[in-house]
Design a protein around this motif. Structure first.
Motif, PDB file in Angstrom:
ATOM      1  N   TYR A   4       0.819  -1.214   0.000  1.00 13.37           N
ATOM      2  CA  TYR A   4       0.000   0.000   0.000  1.00 13.37           C
ATOM      3  C   TYR A   4       0.849   1.258   0.000  1.00 13.37           C
ATOM      4  N   ARG A  17      -0.768   4.477  -4.957  1.00 12.44           N
ATOM      5  CA  ARG A  17      -1.541   3.401  -5.579  1.00 12.44           C
ATOM      6  C   ARG A  17      -2.951   3.858  -5.920  1.00 12.44           C
ATOM      7  N   TRP A  36      -8.021  -0.499   0.667  1.00 17.59           N
ATOM      8  CA  TRP A  36      -6.949  -1.429   0.307  1.00 17.59           C
ATOM      9  C   TRP A  36      -7.079  -2.737   1.086  1.00 17.59           C
ATOM     10  N   ARG A  37      -7.344  -2.625   2.387  1.00 21.34           N
ATOM     11  CA  ARG A  37      -7.427  -3.813   3.250  1.00 21.34           C
ATOM     12  C   ARG A  37      -8.655  -4.665   2.945  1.00 21.34           C
ATOM     13  N   ALA A  77      -6.808  -3.749  -2.957  1.00 20.92           N
ATOM     14  CA  ALA A  77      -5.476  -4.251  -3.305  1.00 20.92           C
ATOM     15  C   ALA A  77      -5.513  -5.092  -4.573  1.00 20.92           C
ATOM     16  N   ARG A 130      -8.454   2.152  -8.904  1.00 21.16           N
ATOM     17  CA  ARG A 130      -8.162   2.838  -7.646  1.00 21.16           C
ATOM     18  C   ARG A 130      -8.198   4.356  -7.824  1.00 21.16           C
TER      19      ARG A 130
END
Length: 210
Positions: free
Chosen positions: A58, A62, A127-128, A132, A139
């Motif tokens: 991360y 990103r 992201w979590r 991702a 994104r």
């Protein structure tokens, strides 16, 4: 948070991206298109419960290097200020005055310079819980989606952190309903996962809508 991002030129084609989520109209903040509590309860029930993933890989980059140019020729920050304020005055793409209600602390703000534009669902949280695995373009689109952005006081933004409820909930209880409905809307739109404690906290917050 995102309040310090500066405008950057980017292709309008980003808005034609096919996202890995259901397609909803672009709205932001406290607007007439906000989901009703009953809609939010149904959306919340549809969200998948899952363990948060690691932060491996991360970085803010990103999600892009800054605000992109929207189809109207203004950057995302300007469009959020225009969409979420009342009596907004601007010179071209520069917002000069208006009135905004900060979602995180319930404060009325009349100067755009006192506002940050924040990602309601933080990029790190996204992201979590699924981002991702997205492409870079997806994104960047998420980071500039008006559904996901709110104009809030700088001090409330910087005390928020990147945790989902109950790790962070607005200090002013009267803001819980709006916060929860918009959080759920974003998570449902992008099919991001939630934890059981997050679901419980959101259910509690939706209870203040009645």
């Amino acid at each position: 948070m995102a309040g310090t991002r500066t405008g950057v030129a980017a292709g309008i084609a980003l808005f034609a991206l096919t996202l890995t989520a259901c397609d909803l109209p672009a709205t932001a903040g406290k607007d007439s298109n906000a989901p009703l509590p009953s809609d939010s309860s149904a959306q919340l029930a549809s969200l998948k419960i899952g363990a948060a993933g690691p932060m491996t890989g991360y970085s803010r980059d990103r999600f892009g290097g800054g605000w992109i140019t929207q189809p109207d020729g203004c950057d995302t920050r300007a469009d959020v200020l225009k969409a979420q304020g009342t009596g907004v005055q601007s010179k071209g793409c520069t917002v000069t005055s208006g009135k905004w209600l900060s979602l995180y602390d319930g404060q009325n703000v009349t100067s755009p310079h006192d506002l940050d534009i924040d990602h309601l669902v933080p990029e790190a949280e996204a992201w979590r819980t699924g981002a991702a695995q997205w492409t870079q373009d997806q994104r960047v689109a998420f980071a500039n989606d008006l559904d996901e952005l709110v104009a809030v006081t700088a001090h409330s933004n910087r005390s928020k952190g990147d945790q989902p409820p109950p790790g962070y909930m607005p200090a002013v209880r009267t803001e819980w309903c709006d916060y929860a409905t918009h959080w759920i809307k974003v998570k449902a739109k992008y099919k991001l996962t939630i934890s059981q404690s997050e679901r419980d906290a959101l259910t509690r917050m939706l209870g203040t809508c009645h």
